[in-house]
Design a protein around this motif. Structure first.
Motif, PDB file in Angstrom:
ATOM      1  N   GLN A   1      61.309  38.409  75.629  1.00  0.00           N
ATOM      2  CA  GLN A   1      60.488  39.325  74.843  1.00  0.00           C
ATOM      3  C   GLN A   1      58.990  39.041  74.898  1.00  0.00           C
TER       4      GLN A   1
ATOM      5  N   GLU B   1      61.794  42.941  79.949  1.00  0.00           N
ATOM      6  CA  GLU B   1      62.471  43.477  78.772  1.00  0.00           C
ATOM      7  C   GLU B   1      62.462  45.000  78.780  1.00  0.00           C
ATOM      8  N   TRP B   2      61.306  45.596  79.106  1.00  0.00           N
ATOM      9  CA  TRP B   2      61.242  47.058  79.165  1.00  0.00           C
ATOM     10  C   TRP B   2      62.325  47.592  80.100  1.00  0.00           C
TER      11      TRP B   2
ATOM     12  N   SER C   1      62.398  33.020  77.089  1.00  0.00           N
ATOM     13  CA  SER C   1      62.613  34.233  76.298  1.00  0.00           C
ATOM     14  C   SER C   1      62.176  35.469  77.066  1.00  0.00           C
TER      15      SER C   1
ATOM     16  N   VAL D   1      61.130  37.531  67.472  1.00  0.00           N
ATOM     17  CA  VAL D   1      62.425  38.180  67.705  1.00  0.00           C
ATOM     18  C   VAL D   1      63.470  37.292  68.373  1.00  0.00           C
ATOM     19  N   ASP D   2      63.069  36.311  69.149  1.00  0.00           N
ATOM     20  CA  ASP D   2      64.047  35.454  69.825  1.00  0.00           C
ATOM     21  C   ASP D   2      64.334  34.227  68.957  1.00  0.00           C
TER      22      ASP D   2
ATOM     23  N   ASP E   1      55.836  38.388  71.884  1.00  0.00           N
ATOM     24  CA  ASP E   1      56.505  38.616  70.596  1.00  0.00           C
ATOM     25  C   ASP E   1      57.780  37.797  70.415  1.00  0.00           C
ATOM     26  N   SER E   2      58.092  36.940  71.364  1.00  0.00           N
ATOM     27  CA  SER E   2      59.349  36.192  71.291  1.00  0.00           C
ATOM     28  C   SER E   2      59.461  35.379  70.012  1.00  0.00           C
TER      29      SER E   2
ATOM     30  N   ARG F   1      55.147  42.458  74.847  1.00  0.00           N
ATOM     31  CA  ARG F   1      56.489  42.338  75.427  1.00  0.00           C
ATOM     32  C   ARG F   1      56.381  42.133  76.938  1.00  0.00           C
ATOM     33  N   SER F   2      57.502  42.051  77.611  1.00  0.00           N
ATOM     34  CA  SER F   2      57.485  41.784  79.046  1.00  0.00           C
ATOM     35  C   SER F   2      58.045  42.969  79.825  1.00  0.00           C
TER      36      SER F   2
ATOM     37  N   ARG G   1      65.879  46.969  78.662  1.00  0.00           N
ATOM     38  CA  ARG G   1      66.120  47.648  77.391  1.00  0.00           C
ATOM     39  C   ARG G   1      66.114  49.168  77.519  1.00  0.00           C
TER      40      ARG G   1
END
Length: 385
Positions: A362, A246-247, A360, A369-370, A365-366, A242-243, A250
């Motif tokens: 994420q 995002e952390w 994206s 999930v994206d 993992d994009s 992840r990025s 989120r």
């Protein structure tokens, strides 16, 4: 998000020597010796796969899908197995890879613990699991196993080979090893070779697993694997998938609910810690540690330029006629500039190459999930075919 209790669950992965077709899963068995890319021979090779859609009369609508490191061949649900697959929103009727039009084959990677022969499988010569007696595994071996499934199904030429992450590497290997077997290539968040940064991260994950006393130099019993090592390796993996953006968006500094266990002042305080713990607990009982080590190392060893010394030389060889390369701006495990370089190396006269960089959030993992970002790009590739 509620606080996750620090309890390590018992393993749930099934021994991969079970070979009966169950639900949608099928097998190809090679009873003749299978020679590995870097030496060593398997006396027998079982390859697990699933399919969706129907092969047309000409056999030209077949799409071969390779997976990332940890998924099984169950990419999407089907009447034989209604459980959601790891790419459920991408494969199926009316979806970007529309199974009303395309015959999709997803192969479980050699070295995995979901049906295809790997370190957790029984060595027919000894009657015991291979464990570390399994030969050195490479991405080329995974690609060669995929070719055996294609041949078993009577397909002479695929419409496309597609894969994300490790699967993208495998798709590249497939198209360089068997250049006349596919019309198209789709490589997602992948690379022609691993960077030293990615190798360093995976090396640390492997060391964490091997440092767990329960690993026993790979000789652990199935019911007593190195759970602590796997749990910590998975946490590190989730951080790389992840990025940071995002952390922050989120979780921020949101606190987890609940109190620490008695006497543990360094337990879970923040929601991001709770998130990592949840995913680590979920993973440890689902994947065999030795299989993880082998597949992780295979990614490090992969280099398209191994044979000629030049990535561009290998990728510009005749064969595929169309290629799509997709990267993500926030992916620091497989950075966007690697995808751009990959697309440039694929260019040759008469070949259509498209590069797409997605914004994206994420990270790596994009592609899982994206779907709002990835669906239109994948759909456009197949709609134009």
């Amino acid at each position: 998000m509620s606080k996750v209790k620090k309890m390590i669950t018992a393993p749930r992965f099934a021994p991969s020597e079970a070979r009966a077709a169950t639900g949608a899963r099928r097998f190809v068995r090679l009873d003749t010796p299978f020679r590995m890319h870097r030496g060593g021979v398997l006396p027998r090779l079982d390859i697990a796969y699933e399919t969706w859609g129907e092969l047309d009369a000409q056999g030209g609508n077949a799409v071969l899908l390779f997976t990332g490191l940890s998924p099984s061949a169950h990419a999407a649900s089907s009447p034989e197995d209604p459980a959601s697959g790891w790419w459920e929103e991408m494969v199926g009727p009316g979806r970007p890879i529309d199974t009303r039009r395309w015959f999709v084959i997803c192969v479980n990677s050699m070295g995995s613990c979901f049906g295809t022969t790997g370190p957790a499988s029984i060595d027919p010569r000894s009657g015991q699991p291979y464990r570390l007696n399994f030969p050195v595994l490479t991405v080329e071996d995974i690609a060669a196993a995929g070719r055996e499934v294609v041949r078993h199904l009577g397909i002479r030429k695929l419409h496309s080979v597609i894969g994300p992450s490790l699967g993208g590497m495998t798709a590249l290997a497939f198209c360089t090893m068997f250049p006349e077997m596919s019309y198209g290539l789709v490589a997602i968040s992948s690379a022609a070779r691993s960077t030293s940064f990615a190798i360093a991260l995976r090396s640390l994950q492997r060391e964490i697993i091997r440092s767990d006393p329960a690993w026993l130099k790979g000789e652990y019993a199935t019911e007593h694997p190195p759970l602590v090592g796997m749990r910590l390796a998975r946490k590190l993996g989730m951080i790389t998938y992840r990025s940071a953006e995002e952390w922050d968006q989120r979780f921020g500094r949101e606190r987890a609910g609940g109190e620490h266990d008695a006497g543990d002042q360094f337990g879970v305080d923040f929601e991001v810690e709770s998130y990592l713990e949840h995913h680590a607990q979920k993973f440890v009982g689902q994947f065999d540690p030795n299989c993880y080590l082998y597949l992780s190392r295979a990614m490090d060893l992969f280099d398209v330029a191994e044979h000629s010394g030049c990535v561009a030389t290998e990728l510009s060889k005749p064969g595929i006629e169309r290629a799509l390369v997709i990267g993500v701006e926030t992916d620091f495990l497989f950075p966007l500039h690697e995808q751009e370089q990959l697309a440039e190396c694929l260019e040759r006269p008469g070949r259509e190459v498209e590069f797409v960089g997605l914004p994206s959030l994420q990270g790596h993992d994009s592609f899982l999930v994206d779907m709002d970002g990835f669906r239109p790009v994948i759909a456009r590739y197949f709609d134009r075919s």
